[in-house]
Structure formats: structure tokens, C-alpha cells
Motif scaffolding. Structure first.
Motif, PDB file in Angstrom:
ATOM      1  N   GLY A  42      10.340 -27.948  -9.788  1.00  0.00           N
ATOM      2  CA  GLY A  42      10.592 -27.233  -8.494  1.00  0.00           C
ATOM      3  C   GLY A  42      11.921 -27.351  -8.095  1.00  0.00           C
ATOM      4  O   GLY A  42      12.685 -26.328  -7.783  1.00  0.00           O
TER       5      GLY A  42
ATOM      6  N   ASP B  33       5.373 -31.724   0.133  1.00  0.00           N
ATOM      7  CA  ASP B  33       4.305 -32.298   0.784  1.00  0.00           C
ATOM      8  C   ASP B  33       4.698 -33.717   1.388  1.00  0.00           C
ATOM      9  O   ASP B  33       4.417 -34.035   2.391  1.00  0.00           O
ATOM     10  CB  ASP B  33       3.053 -32.496  -0.121  1.00  0.00           C
ATOM     11  N   HIS B  34       5.290 -34.490   0.630  1.00  0.00           N
ATOM     12  CA  HIS B  34       5.530 -35.857   0.807  1.00  0.00           C
ATOM     13  C   HIS B  34       7.003 -35.964   1.830  1.00  0.00           C
ATOM     14  O   HIS B  34       7.680 -35.132   1.647  1.00  0.00           O
ATOM     15  CB  HIS B  34       5.637 -36.520  -0.599  1.00  0.00           C
TER      16      HIS B  34
ATOM     17  N   GLY C 268       8.501 -42.251 -16.798  1.00  0.00           N
ATOM     18  CA  GLY C 268       9.901 -41.933 -16.632  1.00  0.00           C
ATOM     19  C   GLY C 268      10.881 -42.146 -18.027  1.00  0.00           C
ATOM     20  O   GLY C 268      11.860 -42.197 -17.890  1.00  0.00           O
TER      21      GLY C 268
ATOM     22  N   VAL D 147      12.236 -40.529 -21.430  1.00  0.00           N
ATOM     23  CA  VAL D 147      12.687 -39.147 -21.850  1.00  0.00           C
ATOM     24  C   VAL D 147      13.599 -39.445 -23.227  1.00  0.00           C
ATOM     25  O   VAL D 147      14.320 -40.394 -23.234  1.00  0.00           O
ATOM     26  CB  VAL D 147      13.443 -38.346 -20.986  1.00  0.00           C
TER      27      VAL D 147
ATOM     28  N   PHE E 140       2.015 -26.920   1.413  1.00  0.00           N
ATOM     29  CA  PHE E 140       1.512 -25.438   1.310  1.00  0.00           C
ATOM     30  C   PHE E 140      -0.266 -25.579   1.521  1.00  0.00           C
ATOM     31  O   PHE E 140      -0.788 -26.291   0.950  1.00  0.00           O
ATOM     32  CB  PHE E 140       1.921 -25.089  -0.243  1.00  0.00           C
TER      33      PHE E 140
ATOM     34  N   ALA F  71       5.101 -24.841  -8.238  1.00  0.00           N
ATOM     35  CA  ALA F  71       5.602 -26.274  -8.979  1.00  0.00           C
ATOM     36  C   ALA F  71       5.136 -27.528  -8.449  1.00  0.00           C
ATOM     37  O   ALA F  71       5.476 -28.568  -8.227  1.00  0.00           O
ATOM     38  CB  ALA F  71       7.160 -26.201  -8.981  1.00  0.00           C
TER      39      ALA F  71
ATOM     40  N   PRO G 259      -0.059 -31.060 -11.116  1.00  0.00           N
ATOM     41  CA  PRO G 259      -1.529 -30.628 -11.825  1.00  0.00           C
ATOM     42  C   PRO G 259      -2.727 -30.269 -11.114  1.00  0.00           C
ATOM     43  O   PRO G 259      -3.722 -29.776 -11.529  1.00  0.00           O
ATOM     44  CB  PRO G 259      -1.959 -32.238 -12.575  1.00  0.00           C
TER      45      PRO G 259
ATOM     46  N   GLN H  85      -1.908 -45.871 -15.432  1.00  0.00           N
ATOM     47  CA  GLN H  85      -0.731 -46.767 -15.705  1.00  0.00           C
ATOM     48  C   GLN H  85      -0.412 -47.819 -14.683  1.00  0.00           C
ATOM     49  O   GLN H  85      -0.636 -47.317 -13.421  1.00  0.00           O
ATOM     50  CB  GLN H  85       0.655 -45.619 -15.900  1.00  0.00           C
TER      51      GLN H  85
ATOM     52  N   TRP I  43       0.703 -47.249 -23.950  1.00  0.00           N
ATOM     53  CA  TRP I  43       2.149 -47.378 -24.126  1.00  0.00           C
ATOM     54  C   TRP I  43       2.487 -48.776 -23.302  1.00  0.00           C
ATOM     55  O   TRP I  43       1.651 -49.193 -22.292  1.00  0.00           O
ATOM     56  CB  TRP I  43       2.891 -46.256 -23.581  1.00  0.00           C
TER      57      TRP I  43
ATOM     58  N   GLU J 251       0.557 -46.510 -10.983  1.00  0.00           N
ATOM     59  CA  GLU J 251       1.331 -45.462 -10.983  1.00  0.00           C
ATOM     60  C   GLU J 251       0.602 -44.530 -11.922  1.00  0.00           C
ATOM     61  O   GLU J 251       1.118 -43.735 -12.647  1.00  0.00           O
ATOM     62  CB  GLU J 251       2.500 -45.809 -11.720  1.00  0.00           C
TER      63      GLU J 251
ATOM     64  N   LEU K 235      -2.753 -37.567 -13.274  1.00  0.00           N
ATOM     65  CA  LEU K 235      -3.420 -36.727 -14.118  1.00  0.00           C
ATOM     66  C   LEU K 235      -2.262 -35.954 -15.137  1.00  0.00           C
ATOM     67  O   LEU K 235      -1.202 -35.608 -14.844  1.00  0.00           O
ATOM     68  CB  LEU K 235      -4.079 -35.560 -13.536  1.00  0.00           C
TER      69      LEU K 235
END
Ligand code: FAD
Length: 363
Positions: free
Chosen positions: A11, A30-31, A42, A44, A110, A140, A143, A164, A190, A230, A233
Motif C-alpha cells: 500500500g 488500521d494500526h 524481514g 529479502v 476500513f 492492500a 491476507p 515464527q 528457518w 511474530e 498467515l
């Protein structure tokens, strides 16, 4: 006026691109604090640098090795990865959007569509429902996408449970681990270093997540305690999902834009933001354009995932043997998983014995 629901990477990055093109954008989150709670590892590839130069404070560390573990095998492969503070990353992208002129409303939820040109949002601080007039609405919102539900775009997509936690664990801070086999059905486990004595440890699975997580935690750390959770989905890419209906669009996790091999959704959502920005500005068909730009790559990830899900412990042992060759290592270093088509093509060219596994892609 464009309303984007959700100030995650999808988003905020889309808001940044559209505001840069001079569009009036409102981002609804929302938050109270962007990026929190964290539900992500995190990690990449360096492909993120195609989108922006990350600020130092966003980076936890750079990794140069992955240790791949199967039941009876363990190999180490050199590659370049970046571990980020996910909350700081989300704030960094949202700041870019704000600096480009997007309006950000945090603490706003929303609630639903009110006809085609208006959305209902709840100002949580004021405890008030507001109507926001809009020409375009983008979901955006992750899930559980409420926008997808409201627009009738909530297909029966599948989700992994990504369980996690941050745990006490001393591991080499230059490498991370991935674990495969029957103890990690349909996905993998992981372990990613956050500091010298803490790591982000997790498993992905369709069910019995607690059981698999705690077994992995005990085997890997010898302990039963976690520092904090942490989890979240992880959508499985659904190539049939409709991601645009009239003036409503979906992006990121809300649209299942995730690599099914790894569960990585950050880079696919950044790529999708470019496609969606172009579609909005130039009035193109997003359902078609997304398939053209990213559909083939995400489908290849999905096929590889479906193949890996059929693997026995022995198949994984064998795969690791093939990966443990200099010519294969070179390919793995050169092409990352965010460019899967050249990666797979070159692996097959350099090591034709991968064809044994490639055949399973087609069955
Ligand atoms: C355990 C785990 C580990 C992961 N690890 C990685 C990784 O290492 N690398 C990687 O690339 N990906 C990883 N992922 C996936 C990655 O986190 C997602 O693909 C990515 O966050 C998708 O971004 P997004 O912007 O689409 O959605 P999100 O990041 O989920 O953002 C959605 C935003 O919408 C907001 N929102 C939701 N509903 C509403 C509403 N009704 N009104 C207003 N706002 C709303 C939420 O608060 C949130 O801020 C992981 C996922 C999990 C669960």
C-alpha cells in the motif's frame, strides 16, 4: 482521488508511486503505528535495491550464506541477502509516500464499501464512522483483506500458517538456515540471526503449526521458550484470483502476490505496485497486465513449491547433493529467487541432473 487501504509495503509503495505521478492519494491504516505488530522474518534478496536504497537503520544485517539442511545432509551456499527490521522498513516506505504527497490516516479501519464511490472507515481514536469519497479503492490490507471481501473478490485462496518467534540462539550472524523434510511438510523451517544471541525461528505449514514449531525449536535450540511471537498467515499464490473489479483493485498479500517457494511477499508486492500504478494512470486492465508482468514468475514459484511438497527426505538429500557443486553454486550466486526464470533455466543447463526434479514439475 485514490483510497488505498493498508500501509504495509504494498500500500505505501503504491501510494508513493501514485503521489509521485500527481494523484491525490489517501492511505488508510488500521494500526496506530505503521509496521507494528511485526509478522515477518524481514529477509529479502538484493533485488530490493532495484526499488530503493534502504536506509542503514532499516537493515539488521547483510548475510552472505545460507545453510540448507535436510534429514541426512547439510550444505552451505554463498548468496547475498538482507535482513531488515520490518517495522522500520514499513515506516521508511510510508515516509516516502508521505513525502511524495500522500495523506496517511493511521488508527483508521476500513469498514466497507458504500456504493462505488465511497468507503466507510472508522476513526478509532474519535470512535466515529466516516465516509470518504473516492474514485478508486485499492485493497492492500493483507491476507485477511476486508476490501476483497467487501468487493466480492475473496476467492478460496489457501494460506500457510507462518509460525515464527524471536528466540534466544547463538548463531553465525553472516548466515541463515533453511530446514527441509518430513518435519516441515509442504514448506520449510528457518532460522535467521537478528543479533549474536537472538534469532527469528519459524515454520510454515497448513496445520498443526504449534506441534511443528515446538519440535523445531527444541531440536534447534534445546529450549522451549520464546521471547516474542511474530506469526501470521502467508497466502499461497492463486493464479486464478481476480484482482480488479470495476474501480476496486487488490495488491500484495490481499491479492496473494507471494512467492510460493519461500513465502516472500515483499518484493512481489513492490513489483506489483509498479504494474498497478501503470494500470491506474494509463487505464489498463490490471488482471491482464499483472499476469504479463509477474504472473509467469509467481506461477513458476508455485509449480516448484508443489513439486517440493511431494519430496521425501531422500529427495531432499539428493537435491542438496546436486546443489553442492561449484557450477551450481555459481548459478545460485548470480541469479536470485526474485528472477526465477533465468535461475531455473541456468540450473538445468549447468546441471542436467536437475531434470529429474524438473520432470516432477510437470506431473
Ligand atoms: C511469519 C512470516 C514471515 C515472513 N517472512 C517474510 C520474509 O522474510 N520476506 C518476505 O519478503 N516476506 C515475508 N513474509 C510475507 C510478508 O510479510 C508479506 O508478504 C508482506 O507483508 C505483504 O505486504 P502487504 O503490504 O501486502 O500486507 P501487510 O504487510 O500485511 O500490510 C497490510 C496492512 O493493512 C492493514 N490493514 C488490514 N486490515 C485493515 C483494515 N480493515 N483497515 C485498515 N488497514 C488495514 C494492516 O494493519 C497492515 O498494516 C512473511 C510472512 C509471515 C507471516
Amino acid at each position: 482521488m485514490i483510497t488505498i487501504v493498508g500501509a504495509g509495503p504494498a500500500g505505501s509503495y503504491l501510494a508513493y508511486l501514485l503521489a509521485n505521478k500527481g494523484r491525490e492519494v489517501t492511505l488508510i491504516e488500521d494500526h496506530d503505528t505503521i509496521g507494528k505488530p511485526v509478522q515477518c522474518t524481514g529477509i529479502v534478496t538484493h533485488s530490493i535495491e532495484k526499488f530503493f536504497r534502504l536506509k542503514k537503520k532499516v537493515i539488521v544485517q547483510k548475510l552472505n550464506k545460507v545453510i540448507v539442511v535436510s534429514k541426512n545432509n547439510k550444505i552451505s551456499v554463498n548468496l547475498g541477502e538482507i535482513v531488515m527490521w520490518r517495522d522500520r522498513f514499513d515506516q521508511f516506505v510510508a515516509d516516502m509516500a508521505k513525502d511524495a504527497g500522500a495523506k496517511i490516516l493511521t488508527n483508521h479501519q476500513f469498514m466497507g464499501l458504500d456504493g462505488k464511490q465511497s468507503v466507510k472507515v472508522k476513526d478509532k481514536k474519535a470512535d466515529k464512522i466516516k465516509d470518504i469519497k473516492t474514485d478508486i479503492i485499492v485493497g492492500a490490507d493483507g491476507p485477511y483483506s476486508a476490501v476483497a471481501k467487501a468487493a466480492g473478490l475473496d476467492s478460496n485462496s489457501k494460506h500457510y500458517i507462518g509460525m515464527q518467534a524471536k528466540v534466544k540462539l547463538k548463531m553465525d550472524t553472516g548466515s541463515f538456515e533453511t530446514h527441509f523434510g518430513n518435519d516441515f511438510p509442504n514448506f520449510f523451517g528457518w532460522c535467521v540471526p537478528e543479533s549474536e544471541d537472538t534469532a527469528r525461528l519459524g515454520v510454515g505449514c497448513f496445520q498443526n503449526a504449534q506441534e511443528y514449531f515446538y519440535r523445531f525449536l527444541k531440536n534447534r535450540t534445546g529450549k522451549k521458550d520464546v521471547l516474542c511471537w511474530e506469526s501470521g498467515l502467508i497466502p499461497v499464490y492463486n493464479p486464478k484470483k481476480i484482482i480488479q473489479k470495476d474501480n476496486v483493485y487488490l495488491i500484495g498479500d490481499a491479492a496473494t502476490h507471494v512467492k510460493a517457494t519461500t513465502g516472500g511477499g515483499i518484493i512481489p508486492s513492490l513489483k506489483a505496485a509498479h504494474t498497478l500504478c501503470d494500470c491506474i494512470i494509463n487505464k489498463k486492465n490490471y488482471n491482464k497486465e499483472f499476469k504479463k508482468q509477474s504472473g509467469r514468475e509467481l506461477l513458476l514459484h508455485l509449480r516448484i513449491r508443489n513439486t517440493l511438497s511431494k519430496f521425501s527426505d531422500k529427495d531432499y538429500d539428493r537435491l542438496l547433493n546436486l546443489m553442492d557443486k561449484e557450477k551450481v553454486r555459481k548459478v545460485l550466486k548470480k541469479y536470485d529467487r526474485d528472477t526465477p526464470i533465468p535461475l531455473v533455466t541456468n540450473l538445468l543447463l549447468k546441471e542436467p541432473r536437475f531434470l529429474y526434479f524438473a520432470k516432477m514439475l510437470l506431473t
